[in-house]
Design a protein around this motif. Structure first.
Motif, PDB file in Angstrom:
ATOM      1  N   GLY A  61      -1.371  -3.844  -8.787  1.00  0.00           N
ATOM      2  CA  GLY A  61      -2.047  -4.624  -7.758  1.00  0.00           C
ATOM      3  C   GLY A  61      -1.059  -5.299  -6.831  1.00  0.00           C
ATOM      4  O   GLY A  61      -0.047  -4.695  -6.430  1.00  0.00           O
ATOM      5  N   ARG A  62      -1.360  -6.557  -6.487  1.00  0.00           N
ATOM      6  CA  ARG A  62      -0.494  -7.296  -5.564  1.00  0.00           C
ATOM      7  C   ARG A  62       0.057  -8.568  -6.209  1.00  0.00           C
ATOM      8  O   ARG A  62       1.118  -9.043  -5.853  1.00  0.00           O
ATOM      9  CB  ARG A  62      -1.287  -7.708  -4.298  1.00  0.00           C
TER      10      ARG A  62
ATOM     11  N   ALA B 210       0.821  -1.214   0.000  1.00  0.00           N
ATOM     12  CA  ALA B 210       0.000   0.000   0.000  1.00  0.00           C
ATOM     13  C   ALA B 210       0.853   1.260   0.000  1.00  0.00           C
ATOM     14  O   ALA B 210       1.841   1.363   0.736  1.00  0.00           O
ATOM     15  CB  ALA B 210      -0.907  -0.012   1.227  1.00  0.00           C
ATOM     16  N   ALA B 211       0.456   2.222  -0.823  1.00  0.00           N
ATOM     17  CA  ALA B 211       1.064   3.563  -0.890  1.00  0.00           C
ATOM     18  C   ALA B 211       2.536   3.566  -1.320  1.00  0.00           C
ATOM     19  O   ALA B 211       3.273   4.497  -1.019  1.00  0.00           O
ATOM     20  CB  ALA B 211       0.874   4.323   0.434  1.00  0.00           C
TER      21      ALA B 211
ATOM     22  N   TYR C 156     -11.311  -4.773  -6.121  1.00  0.00           N
ATOM     23  CA  TYR C 156     -11.560  -5.394  -4.809  1.00  0.00           C
ATOM     24  C   TYR C 156     -12.256  -4.393  -3.874  1.00  0.00           C
ATOM     25  O   TYR C 156     -13.103  -4.772  -3.060  1.00  0.00           O
ATOM     26  CB  TYR C 156     -10.245  -5.888  -4.196  1.00  0.00           C
ATOM     27  N   ARG C 157     -11.890  -3.121  -4.000  1.00  0.00           N
ATOM     28  CA  ARG C 157     -12.536  -2.099  -3.156  1.00  0.00           C
ATOM     29  C   ARG C 157     -14.028  -1.969  -3.498  1.00  0.00           C
ATOM     30  O   ARG C 157     -14.865  -1.792  -2.607  1.00  0.00           O
ATOM     31  CB  ARG C 157     -11.848  -0.742  -3.360  1.00  0.00           C
TER      32      ARG C 157
ATOM     33  N   ARG D 236      -2.476  -4.190   6.893  1.00  0.00           N
ATOM     34  CA  ARG D 236      -2.983  -4.607   5.571  1.00  0.00           C
ATOM     35  C   ARG D 236      -1.871  -5.325   4.794  1.00  0.00           C
ATOM     36  O   ARG D 236      -2.099  -6.348   4.153  1.00  0.00           O
ATOM     37  CB  ARG D 236      -3.503  -3.381   4.819  1.00  0.00           C
TER      38      ARG D 236
ATOM     39  N   THR E 160      -6.405  -2.785 -10.239  1.00  0.00           N
ATOM     40  CA  THR E 160      -7.108  -3.981  -9.740  1.00  0.00           C
ATOM     41  C   THR E 160      -7.556  -3.802  -8.290  1.00  0.00           C
ATOM     42  O   THR E 160      -8.541  -4.398  -7.860  1.00  0.00           O
ATOM     43  CB  THR E 160      -6.247  -5.258  -9.866  1.00  0.00           C
ATOM     44  N   GLY E 161      -6.846  -2.950  -7.536  1.00  0.00           N
ATOM     45  CA  GLY E 161      -7.251  -2.679  -6.154  1.00  0.00           C
ATOM     46  C   GLY E 161      -8.642  -2.052  -6.127  1.00  0.00           C
ATOM     47  O   GLY E 161      -9.456  -2.353  -5.245  1.00  0.00           O
ATOM     48  N   ALA E 162      -8.934  -1.200  -7.120  1.00  0.00           N
ATOM     49  CA  ALA E 162     -10.251  -0.547  -7.177  1.00  0.00           C
ATOM     50  C   ALA E 162     -11.352  -1.593  -7.361  1.00  0.00           C
ATOM     51  O   ALA E 162     -12.480  -1.414  -6.878  1.00  0.00           O
ATOM     52  CB  ALA E 162     -10.281   0.459  -8.325  1.00  0.00           C
TER      53      ALA E 162
ATOM     54  N   ARG F  88     -11.212 -14.116  -5.875  1.00  0.00           N
ATOM     55  CA  ARG F  88     -10.006 -13.831  -6.664  1.00  0.00           C
ATOM     56  C   ARG F  88     -10.120 -14.439  -8.071  1.00  0.00           C
ATOM     57  O   ARG F  88      -9.732 -13.819  -9.047  1.00  0.00           O
ATOM     58  CB  ARG F  88      -8.741 -14.333  -5.961  1.00  0.00           C
TER      59      ARG F  88
ATOM     60  N   ILE G  88      -0.088  -9.211  -9.788  1.00  0.00           N
ATOM     61  CA  ILE G  88      -0.166  -9.084 -11.258  1.00  0.00           C
ATOM     62  C   ILE G  88       1.009  -9.826 -11.913  1.00  0.00           C
ATOM     63  O   ILE G  88       0.806 -10.652 -12.798  1.00  0.00           O
ATOM     64  CB  ILE G  88      -0.212  -7.590 -11.699  1.00  0.00           C
TER      65      ILE G  88
ATOM     66  N   LYS H 211       2.179   2.841  -6.630  1.00  0.00           N
ATOM     67  CA  LYS H 211       1.795   2.058  -7.804  1.00  0.00           C
ATOM     68  C   LYS H 211       0.818   2.792  -8.724  1.00  0.00           C
ATOM     69  O   LYS H 211       1.079   2.924  -9.919  1.00  0.00           O
ATOM     70  CB  LYS H 211       1.141   0.725  -7.386  1.00  0.00           C
TER      71      LYS H 211
ATOM     72  N   ASP I  39      -2.122  -9.087   3.341  1.00  0.00           N
ATOM     73  CA  ASP I  39      -1.922  -9.303   1.896  1.00  0.00           C
ATOM     74  C   ASP I  39      -0.734 -10.226   1.622  1.00  0.00           C
ATOM     75  O   ASP I  39      -0.758 -11.008   0.677  1.00  0.00           O
ATOM     76  CB  ASP I  39      -1.719  -7.966   1.169  1.00  0.00           C
TER      77      ASP I  39
ATOM     78  N   ARG J 269       0.234   8.858   2.547  1.00  0.00           N
ATOM     79  CA  ARG J 269      -1.233   8.769   2.683  1.00  0.00           C
ATOM     80  C   ARG J 269      -1.769   9.922   3.528  1.00  0.00           C
ATOM     81  O   ARG J 269      -2.832  10.472   3.252  1.00  0.00           O
ATOM     82  CB  ARG J 269      -1.642   7.430   3.324  1.00  0.00           C
TER      83      ARG J 269
ATOM     84  N   ARG K 282     -12.594   4.694  -1.470  1.00  0.00           N
ATOM     85  CA  ARG K 282     -11.334   5.058  -0.778  1.00  0.00           C
ATOM     86  C   ARG K 282     -11.578   5.354   0.695  1.00  0.00           C
ATOM     87  O   ARG K 282     -10.653   5.718   1.424  1.00  0.00           O
ATOM     88  CB  ARG K 282     -10.679   6.308  -1.405  1.00  0.00           C
TER      89      ARG K 282
END
Ligand code: CDP
Ligand code: CDP
Length: 223
Positions: free
Chosen positions: A129-130, A13-14, A39-40, A180, A35-37, A109, A132, A17, A184, A157, A91
């Motif tokens: 993402g995480r 995170a942060a 899952y969010r 987080r 891709t995070g968006a 997933r 990819i 990316k 992850d 952040r 967010r």
């Protein structure tokens, strides 16, 4: 005509990316896929509907009924959930603090990865993402793993929140980010991990442009 390759950007995170991925996509006229968006968005809907975040079958049911669109605009990338603009609400802190629970489920997933691969099927994408480089696009021509110290990431952040007009507690942000990252990295399915063939860039003391320029050099060598 130059080849339209796939670029995978992973990291915690942060680490920078999405900012860097967006700029690369603009420079190359590629599609940017956050891709995070995705899952969010599912997390936002699950919270709205009061679904148990540990029940992967219920999550999959609502995901199948959730059309997620990522649309570039002059104000950056917009995220739509069944036609509703959810760019900002996904967010919010409640979503941020629950998303890693939703993202740990295999069925969730699998469905997300199928959608992500479909977006990338013609190349010409920058996807962040995480998982990819390790899982979603294992054949991506360029794989980057961005990292930065947790202190620096919390500061970023914090500054981002201030720019959006709200105060946050730096120490609490640091704890939330570290927690987080832990969820992850330690989950069983497609954890956050550098792909063996990814190039690692520590962005702690780099500007956004420094990082973009470094990656552009790598991309130019591959195109
Ligand atoms: O922007 P930030 O780094 O805070 O997070 P994000 O990229 O929006 O991702 C939010 C969460 O979604 C991550 O903490 C992961 O739990 C999950 N995620 C994932 O599991 N796999 C991905 N490819 C992207 C995100
Ligand atoms: O997508 P990810 O969660 O990895 O990070 P981000 O949302 O792109 O970046 C978080 C914040 O750090 C943004 O406000 C960026 O402008 C900032 N940033 C930075 O200050 N220096 C960098 N080298 C990269 C990002």
């Amino acid at each position: 005509m130059s080849t339209r390759i796939s670029i995978a950007i992973d990291g915690p995170a942060a680490a920078g990316k999405s900012t860097v991925a967006k700029k690369l996509a603009e420079k190359l006229s590629y599609l940017y896929i956050d891709t995070g968006a995705m899952y969010r968005t599912l997390t936002y809907r699950a919270l709205q509907e009061g679904i148990d975040l540990n029940d992967e079958h219920q999550l999959l049911n609502i995901l199948k009924d959730t059309y997620i669109e990522l649309k570039p605009s002059e104000h950056g990338q917009l995220v739509f959930m069944n036609g509703e603009d959810v760019t900002d609400v996904i967010r919010q802190a409640d979503v941020t603090n629950s998303v890693s629970i939703v993202a740990k489920h295999q069925l969730v997933r699998e469905e997300m990865v199928a959608r992500q691969r479909a977006f990338a099927k013609n190349g010409g994408v920058v996807m962040d993402g995480r998982d990819i480089g390790t899982h979603v696009l294992p054949n991506a021509e360029v794989k980057i793993f961005l990292k930065a110290s947790v202190e620096e990431r919390a500061k970023r952040r914090h500054a981002e929140n201030l720019a959006r007009g709200f105060e946050s507690d730096l120490e609490k942000l640091k704890e939330e980010i570290a927690y987080r990252d832990k969820l992850d990295s330690e989950r069983e399915i497609a954890p956050l991990k550098k792909a063996e063939d990814a190039i690692e860039i520590d962005t702690t003391s780099l500007s956004i442009d420094d990082v973009v320029n470094k990656i552009m050099e790598i991309v130019s060598e591959r195109i």
